[in-house]
Scaffold this active site. Structure first.
Site, PDB file in Angstrom:
ATOM      1  N   LYS A 220      -2.160   9.249   4.162  1.00  0.00           N
ATOM      2  CA  LYS A 220      -1.772   8.958   2.771  1.00  0.00           C
ATOM      3  C   LYS A 220      -1.942  10.145   1.835  1.00  0.00           C
ATOM      4  O   LYS A 220      -2.577  11.136   2.166  1.00  0.00           O
ATOM      5  CB  LYS A 220      -2.513   7.716   2.281  1.00  0.00           C
ATOM      6  CG  LYS A 220      -1.851   6.456   2.869  1.00  0.00           C
ATOM      7  CD  LYS A 220      -2.352   5.170   2.304  1.00  0.00           C
ATOM      8  CE  LYS A 220      -1.505   4.031   2.919  1.00  0.00           C
ATOM      9  NZ  LYS A 220      -2.112   2.720   2.697  1.00  0.00           N
ATOM     10  N   ARG A 260      -5.872   0.944  10.111  1.00  0.00           N
ATOM     11  CA  ARG A 260      -4.424   0.958  10.390  1.00  0.00           C
ATOM     12  C   ARG A 260      -3.962   2.412  10.421  1.00  0.00           C
ATOM     13  O   ARG A 260      -4.045   3.090   9.399  1.00  0.00           O
ATOM     14  CB  ARG A 260      -3.714   0.163   9.277  1.00  0.00           C
ATOM     15  CG  ARG A 260      -2.205   0.114   9.383  1.00  0.00           C
ATOM     16  CD  ARG A 260      -1.609  -0.570   8.162  1.00  0.00           C
ATOM     17  NE  ARG A 260      -0.162  -0.644   8.242  1.00  0.00           N
ATOM     18  CZ  ARG A 260       0.648   0.354   7.915  1.00  0.00           C
ATOM     19  NH1 ARG A 260       0.175   1.495   7.470  1.00  0.00           N
ATOM     20  NH2 ARG A 260       1.960   0.185   8.023  1.00  0.00           N
TER      21      ARG A 260
HETATM   22  N1  PMM Z   1      -0.214   0.808   3.930  1.00  0.00           N
HETATM   23  C1  PMM Z   1       1.103   0.916   4.189  1.00  0.00           C
HETATM   24  C2  PMM Z   1       1.814  -0.144   4.773  1.00  0.00           C
HETATM   25  N2  PMM Z   1       1.183  -1.291   5.117  1.00  0.00           N
HETATM   26  N3  PMM Z   1      -0.784  -2.571   5.206  1.00  0.00           N
HETATM   27  C3  PMM Z   1      -2.093  -2.709   4.939  1.00  0.00           C
HETATM   28  N4  PMM Z   1      -2.716  -3.870   5.246  1.00  0.00           N
HETATM   29  N5  PMM Z   1      -2.810  -1.725   4.355  1.00  0.00           N
HETATM   30  C4  PMM Z   1      -2.254  -0.525   4.009  1.00  0.00           C
HETATM   31  O1  PMM Z   1      -2.967   0.331   3.456  1.00  0.00           O
HETATM   32  C5  PMM Z   1      -0.859  -0.347   4.258  1.00  0.00           C
HETATM   33  C6  PMM Z   1      -0.155  -1.410   4.877  1.00  0.00           C
HETATM   34  C7  PMM Z   1       1.824   2.167   3.829  1.00  0.00           C
HETATM   35  O2  PMM Z   1       1.762   3.040   4.892  1.00  0.00           O
HETATM   36  P1  PMM Z   1       2.969   3.696   5.737  1.00  0.00           P
HETATM   37  O3  PMM Z   1       4.273   3.324   5.077  1.00  0.00           O
HETATM   38  O4  PMM Z   1       2.672   5.139   5.663  1.00  0.00           O
HETATM   39  O5  PMM Z   1       2.865   3.133   7.125  1.00  0.00           O
END
Ligand code: PMM
Length: 287
Positions: A220, A260
């Site tokens: 991030k 994650r």
């Molecule tokens: N961040 C992203 C997408 N889904 N879900 C949860 N539970 N927590 C998060 O911090 C989260 C998520 C964004 O990340 P990406 O698009 O880089 O995969």
């Protein structure tokens, strides 16, 4: 310990959630797994690399992103969920739409990961309650298009705690069993880098919510800022995996239930080291 979520396997350490973004435009890996068969292969590779569960999403939530339409989201997500679950993979579906959650559960998904915590779609909570699957309640203040303007806090930890507690109460009121709830501080969602770092420094306070904690720090913006060189340019997202694994170790040590991540191998090692240190600490306790 990291806690137990009813309806999911129990892991003896912080679990590793691998990410498959079936999107052309995600912030960290947009386009790489957009094709259905590439996405399925990616999910299986993540499991071979050490993922305990795989999070499949068809909508980018990067700052400024516009929404994908429902049919397209279903087209992206459902075949990937069906195929991975048929291989025995524990799948979570990353969606803000009740219809997508419902069809993903029918295709075998075991967990609904809604980054809006049920706020984006008024039907989400009742769908999750009716089928009785676990639900991730993430801290969220609005859609990606304008979330950065909502990143205003006096005391970020206290406000995120209070807002998460309100969402948990609403979700339970909507019929979701408390033992099926996971909470997530929503790093990067309506938060600036300093807010993310402060939340990570206070994960123990978020554990005070009494439910297992999911932490999504992978690649991030705040990591980009921490890693930026002297000219202030952040490294590209794919060069943030070592930093991501460092956060995984810290989150696991602070008692997170799961992290994650996009690249699982280093994080799988990190959570095992955190567990070994926990064991050593327990053994070293005076009787
Ligand atoms: N961040 C992203 C997408 N889904 N879900 C949860 N539970 N927590 C998060 O911090 C989260 C998520 C964004 O990340 P990406 O698009 O880089 O995969």
């Amino acid at each position: 310990m990291s806690g137990r979520v009813a309806g999911l396997p129990e892991w003896d350490r912080c679990a590793v959630m691998g990410v498959v973004n079936v999107t052309p435009d995600s912030f960290s890996d947009g386009g790489r797994w957009f094709d259905t068969s590439d996405a399925i292969k990616r999910g299986l590779d993540l499991v071979s690399g050490g993922a305990d569960l795989v999070d499949v999403g068809g909508e980018s939530t990067r700052p400024g992103a516009t929404r994908v339409d429902e049919d397209e989201e279903l087209r992206r997500v459902i075949p990937v969920v069906r195929s991975l679950t048929s291989e025995g993979v524990v799948v979570s579906v990353d969606t803000m739409r009740a219809s997508v959650a419902e069809q993903a559960i029918a295709a075998g998904a075991a967990l609904v990961n809604d980054v809006s915590g049920g706020l984006a779609d008024p039907s989400m909570v009742s769908v999750v309650a009716a089928v009785g699957v676990p639900f991730v309640v993430t801290h969220w203040r609005g859609f990606s298009q304008d979330m950065n303007s909502r990143a205003v806090y006096g005391d970020v930890v206290a406000e995120v705690l209070a807002e998460l507690r309100r969402r948990m109460d609403a979700v339970v009121e909507g019929g979701v069993a408390p033992e099926r709830i996971v909470v997530d501080p929503g790093l990067g969602f309506a938060k600036q880098a300093d807010h993310d770092l402060t939340l990570l420094a206070h994960l123990h306070r978020l554990r005070g919510l009494g439910r297992p904690l999911l932490v999504g720090a992978s690649r991030k913006r705040f990591l980009g800022r921490v890693l930026a060189g002297e000219n202030g340019t952040p490294p590209p997202t794919r060069e943030r995996d070592a930093a991501t694994a460092a956060v995984s170790a810290i989150a696991a040590h602070a008692g997170a239930w799961a992290v994650r991540v996009h690249e699982v191998r280093a994080t799988a090692d990190a959570v095992r080291v955190a567990r070994a240190i926990e064991d050593a600490a327990a053994e070293g306790e005076p009787p």
